[in-house]
Design a protein around this motif. Structure first.
Motif, PDB file in Angstrom:
ATOM      1  N   ALA A  68      19.849  55.496  44.761  1.00 45.48           N
ATOM      2  CA  ALA A  68      18.845  54.613  44.942  1.00 45.48           C
ATOM      3  C   ALA A  68      18.234  54.014  43.489  1.00 45.48           C
ATOM      4  O   ALA A  68      18.691  54.681  42.451  1.00 45.48           O
TER       5      ALA A  68
ATOM      6  N   TRP B 268      28.158  58.497  48.349  1.00 48.14           N
ATOM      7  CA  TRP B 268      26.756  58.156  48.643  1.00 48.14           C
ATOM      8  C   TRP B 268      26.356  56.932  47.582  1.00 48.14           C
ATOM      9  O   TRP B 268      27.096  56.645  46.629  1.00 48.14           O
ATOM     10  N   SER B 269      25.078  56.054  47.736  1.00 46.92           N
ATOM     11  CA  SER B 269      24.567  55.323  47.057  1.00 46.92           C
ATOM     12  C   SER B 269      23.262  55.782  46.379  1.00 46.92           C
ATOM     13  O   SER B 269      22.473  55.969  46.939  1.00 46.92           O
TER      14      SER B 269
ATOM     15  N   ASN C 131      18.707  64.198  45.938  1.00 39.80           N
ATOM     16  CA  ASN C 131      19.002  63.919  47.425  1.00 39.80           C
ATOM     17  C   ASN C 131      20.162  64.938  47.685  1.00 39.80           C
ATOM     18  O   ASN C 131      20.855  65.496  47.011  1.00 39.80           O
TER      19      ASN C 131
ATOM     20  N   ALA D 231      21.903  51.881  52.115  1.00 39.20           N
ATOM     21  CA  ALA D 231      21.848  53.028  52.217  1.00 39.20           C
ATOM     22  C   ALA D 231      22.242  53.616  53.573  1.00 39.20           C
ATOM     23  O   ALA D 231      22.933  54.510  53.605  1.00 39.20           O
TER      24      ALA D 231
END
Length: 217
Positions: free
Chosen positions: A178, A175-176, A185, A34
């Motif tokens: 989760a 982005w990654s 997010n 993250a």
């Protein structure tokens, strides 16, 4: 590639100087880190400024030519405009939530003064189940973009792509997602294109799988 080396590749990945194999390995790392995903997003404005400098510089100019004395002033002005935009965003979000509730899944808000155009679009893809909302505001360099996304099918690295009316594509932010986390997010990004130059936005995985499309106005 060791873990420490992967962390150090954030800037190279954000600036697009990794080769295909290195970029693929780093995107695997993004799905589990993250911190690196956040750093990639933070490099967005820097990448856009370098892209604008490249586009505005004639090909015959040497790449090590020093910029003119007004470049720093323009960059400082762009940063100041961004900070003002962030302060206004809370007010726009409240107004937008009322308009969205009344007008449907995609709306645009036009804000007068200083040629500022704030646009809000959102969509949910029936196949992937991914919901996304893009808020964009015109700036001198292009547009400032805020992305909100809900994606419970992670972990996976994702990109927000702006597709221009001329067919060009530009990565706005990365982005990654989760692991199985469907909470909302929020990511910040930037584009060298203004809102009226963007045909649509697409959320894609790092492997190129389409997750959701958001038509621009």
């Amino acid at each position: 590639m060791r873990s420490l080396e992967r962390h150090r590749d954030v800037a190279a990945y954000a600036l697009g100087v990794l080769n295909e194999a290195e970029a693929f390995r780093f995107e695997d790392h993004l799905m589990e880190c993250a911190r690196c995903a956040a750093h990639v997003t933070e490099f967005g404005p820097v990448t856009r400024q370098l892209m604008l400098y490249r586009r505005s510089t004639p090909q015959f100019v040497h790449p090590m030519t020093k910029p003119g004395p007004q470049l720093l002033n323009r960059l400082l002005e762009a940063v100041a405009n961004r900070h003002r935009a962030l302060r206004r965003r809370t007010l726009y979000a409240v107004a937008a939530s009322v308009v969205i509730a009344l007008a449907g899944p995609a709306v645009a808000i036009m804000a007068g003064g200083e040629d500022k155009t704030v646009q809000i679009v959102e969509a949910t893809d029936a196949r992937s189940g991914v919901w996304a909302q893009v808020t964009s505001e015109n700036e001198a360099y292009g547009s400032q973009v805020e992305l909100k996304v809900k994606d419970g099918a992670g972990p996976r690295a994702c990109h927000l792509i702006a597709i221009g009316r001329d067919g060009s594509e530009e990565t706005v932010t990365s982005w990654s997602a989760a692991h199985h986390d469907a909470r909302e997010n929020t990511m910040m990004g930037a584009s060298a294109m203004h809102s009226d130059e963007i045909l649509r936005y697409e959320v894609r995985t790092a492997d190129g799988d389409h997750l959701v499309t958001l038509p621009s106005r």
